[in-house]
Design a protein around this motif. Structure first.
Motif, PDB file in Angstrom:
ATOM      1  N   ALA A 110      37.028  72.695 -36.744  1.00 56.40           N
ATOM      2  CA  ALA A 110      35.574  72.666 -36.537  1.00 56.40           C
ATOM      3  C   ALA A 110      35.072  71.284 -36.140  1.00 56.40           C
ATOM      4  N   VAL A 111      35.897  70.265 -36.338  1.00 55.66           N
ATOM      5  CA  VAL A 111      35.513  68.887 -35.996  1.00 55.66           C
ATOM      6  C   VAL A 111      36.254  68.472 -34.726  1.00 55.66           C
ATOM      7  N   TRP A 112      35.497  68.121 -33.705  1.00 51.09           N
ATOM      8  CA  TRP A 112      36.122  67.725 -32.449  1.00 51.09           C
ATOM      9  C   TRP A 112      36.386  66.222 -32.421  1.00 51.09           C
ATOM     10  N   LEU A 113      37.148  65.800 -31.442  1.00 56.93           N
ATOM     11  CA  LEU A 113      37.394  64.375 -31.228  1.00 56.93           C
ATOM     12  C   LEU A 113      36.290  63.783 -30.355  1.00 56.93           C
ATOM     13  N   ASP A 114      35.920  62.547 -30.658  1.00 53.96           N
ATOM     14  CA  ASP A 114      35.006  61.847 -29.756  1.00 53.96           C
ATOM     15  C   ASP A 114      35.646  61.794 -28.377  1.00 53.96           C
ATOM     16  N   CYS A 115      34.871  62.179 -27.384  1.00 54.89           N
ATOM     17  CA  CYS A 115      35.451  62.310 -26.042  1.00 54.89           C
ATOM     18  C   CYS A 115      34.498  61.817 -24.952  1.00 54.89           C
ATOM     19  N   MET A 116      33.761  60.778 -25.271  1.00 53.19           N
ATOM     20  CA  MET A 116      32.892  60.170 -24.260  1.00 53.19           C
ATOM     21  C   MET A 116      33.598  58.956 -23.646  1.00 53.19           C
ATOM     22  N   GLY A 117      34.754  59.229 -23.033  1.00 51.46           N
ATOM     23  CA  GLY A 117      35.533  58.149 -22.450  1.00 51.46           C
ATOM     24  C   GLY A 117      36.398  57.429 -23.467  1.00 51.46           C
ATOM     25  N   HIS A 118      36.808  58.149 -24.518  1.00 52.13           N
ATOM     26  CA  HIS A 118      37.590  57.530 -25.596  1.00 52.13           C
ATOM     27  C   HIS A 118      39.084  57.480 -25.246  1.00 52.13           C
ATOM     28  N   VAL A 119      39.666  56.317 -25.454  1.00 59.34           N
ATOM     29  CA  VAL A 119      41.100  56.121 -25.248  1.00 59.34           C
ATOM     30  C   VAL A 119      41.732  55.834 -26.608  1.00 59.34           C
ATOM     31  N   TYR A 120      42.597  56.744 -27.050  1.00 54.02           N
ATOM     32  CA  TYR A 120      43.278  56.607 -28.339  1.00 54.02           C
ATOM     33  C   TYR A 120      44.674  56.040 -28.098  1.00 54.02           C
ATOM     34  N   ASP A 121      45.062  55.080 -28.916  1.00 54.03           N
ATOM     35  CA  ASP A 121      46.392  54.489 -28.737  1.00 54.03           C
ATOM     36  C   ASP A 121      47.462  55.142 -29.599  1.00 54.03           C
ATOM     37  N   GLN A 122      47.073  56.175 -30.370  1.00 51.31           N
ATOM     38  CA  GLN A 122      48.006  56.944 -31.187  1.00 51.31           C
ATOM     39  C   GLN A 122      47.795  58.429 -30.917  1.00 51.31           C
ATOM     40  N   SER A 132      37.428  69.543 -28.356  1.00 57.19           N
ATOM     41  CA  SER A 132      36.816  68.728 -27.307  1.00 57.19           C
ATOM     42  C   SER A 132      36.924  69.408 -25.947  1.00 57.19           C
ATOM     43  N   LEU A 133      38.067  70.056 -25.707  1.00 53.81           N
ATOM     44  CA  LEU A 133      38.213  70.804 -24.454  1.00 53.81           C
ATOM     45  C   LEU A 133      37.176  71.916 -24.358  1.00 53.81           C
ATOM     46  N   TYR A 163      32.854  62.718 -21.292  1.00 55.00           N
ATOM     47  CA  TYR A 163      33.534  64.001 -21.439  1.00 55.00           C
ATOM     48  C   TYR A 163      34.988  63.905 -20.966  1.00 55.00           C
ATOM     49  N   SER A 164      35.647  62.851 -21.421  1.00 61.29           N
ATOM     50  CA  SER A 164      37.091  62.734 -21.235  1.00 61.29           C
ATOM     51  C   SER A 164      37.664  61.944 -22.395  1.00 61.29           C
ATOM     52  N   LEU A 165      38.955  62.111 -22.637  1.00 60.59           N
ATOM     53  CA  LEU A 165      39.656  61.358 -23.676  1.00 60.59           C
ATOM     54  C   LEU A 165      41.112  61.217 -23.268  1.00 60.59           C
ATOM     55  N   MET A 166      41.810  60.321 -23.927  1.00 64.21           N
ATOM     56  CA  MET A 166      43.193  60.038 -23.562  1.00 64.21           C
ATOM     57  C   MET A 166      43.967  59.643 -24.809  1.00 64.21           C
TER      58      MET A 166
END
Length: 220
Positions: A110-122, A132-133, A163-166
Motif C-alpha cells: 500500500a506504500v509506494w516508493l518516492d518516484c519524482m526523479g528518485h535515484v536509489y543506490d540500493q 509506483s508503476l 514520475y520516474s525512479l531508478m
C-alpha cells in the motif's frame, strides 16, 4: 521733448517684437519635435506589438509542433517492448512472487516508493516499486553489466524526469531494464535511442492505472 520720447520708445518696441517672434519660433520648433517624437514612439510601439505578436505566434506554433511530436512519439511502437496484459492491483502486506524480473505490476504494498526523479543506490522493495508503476512511473533498473557511464546517463535522465525512479537490480538478466505498468524493455546501453522513446511514451502514459496519483511521500 515729445519727439525725443517717441524716438526712445522705438528700440524697445522692436526688441519686444523680436522676443515674441523668437518665442513663437521656439514654440513651433518644440511642437515639431513633439510631433516627431510621437510619430517615432508610435512606430516603435507598432514594431514592438508586431514583434510580440510574431513571437507569440511562433511560441504557440512551436508549442503545438512540440505537442504533436510528443503525441506522435507516444503513439509510435517501440521495438522490443513487451506487454503483459491485465494485472491484479490488490494491496498486500506480504511479499509477492512476480513472474517478471523486475516486476511490472500485480499485487503490491500500500506504500509506494518516492518516484519524482528518485535515484536509489540500493535495491528497493519490489512491492513498493510496483505501486509506483501503478501511478504512472517508469522504473529504471540495472545489473553489474552496466557501465559507470550508463549509470551516470540514466541517473541524469531520471533526476530530470518526474514520475520516474531508478535502482540497482542485481538479479535481472538484461543489463538495463525499463519498466512501466504491464510493460517492459531491456537494452544493453543507456545510449540506446529506445530509452528516450520509452520515457516519452510511458511516463504517465496510457498504461497508467491511476493517472495523476502522487509519486511523493509514499503513503495512501
Amino acid at each position: 521733448m515729445g519727439s525725443a520720447s517717441k524716438q526712445s520708445n522705438k528700440p524697445g518696441g522692436k526688441a519686444a517684437g523680436d522676443r515674441r517672434a523668437r518665442i513663437a519660433e521656439l514654440r513651433a520648433a518644440e511642437q515639431r519635435r513633439d510631433r516627431r517624437n510621437k510619430i517615432i514612439a508610435s512606430v516603435v510601439v507598432g514594431v514592438l506589438v508586431i514583434g510580440a505578436i510574431a513571437t507569440g505566434t511562433w511560441i504557440v506554433m512551436d508549442a503545438n509542433k512540440d505537442k504533436k511530436a510528443k503525441e506522435a512519439a507516444a503513439s509510435a511502437p517501440i521495438d522490443g517492448v513487451q506487454t503483459f496484459g491485465d494485472l491484479s492491483r490488490n494491496h498486500v502486506k506480504e511479499k509477492v512472487t512476480y513472474p517478471q524480473t523486475p516486476p511490472v505490476g500485480g499485487d503490491h504494498n500500500a506504500v509506494w516508493l518516492d518516484c519524482m526523479g528518485h535515484v536509489y543506490d540500493q535495491p528497493v522493495e519490489n512491492e513498493r516499486a510496483v505501486h509506483s508503476l501503478e501511478h504512472g512511473a517508469v522504473w529504471v533498473t540495472y545489473n553489474d553489466k552496466a557501465t559507470p557511464d550508463d549509470i551516470k546517463a540514466l541517473s541524469d535522465k531520471v533526476q530530470a524526469t518526474p514520475y520516474s525512479l531508478m535502482s540497482p537490480y542485481p538479479d535481472e538478466k538484461g543489463t538495463i531494464t525499463l519498466s512501466a505498468w504491464s510493460t517492459q524493455l531491456v537494452v544493453d546501453s543507456a545510449s540506446d535511442p529506445r530509452v528516450n522513446a520509452f520515457f516519452t511514451k510511458y511516463v504517465q502514459g496510457q498504461q497508467t492505472q491511476e493517472p495523476g496519483a502522487s509519486c511523493t511521500m509514499g503513503s495512501m
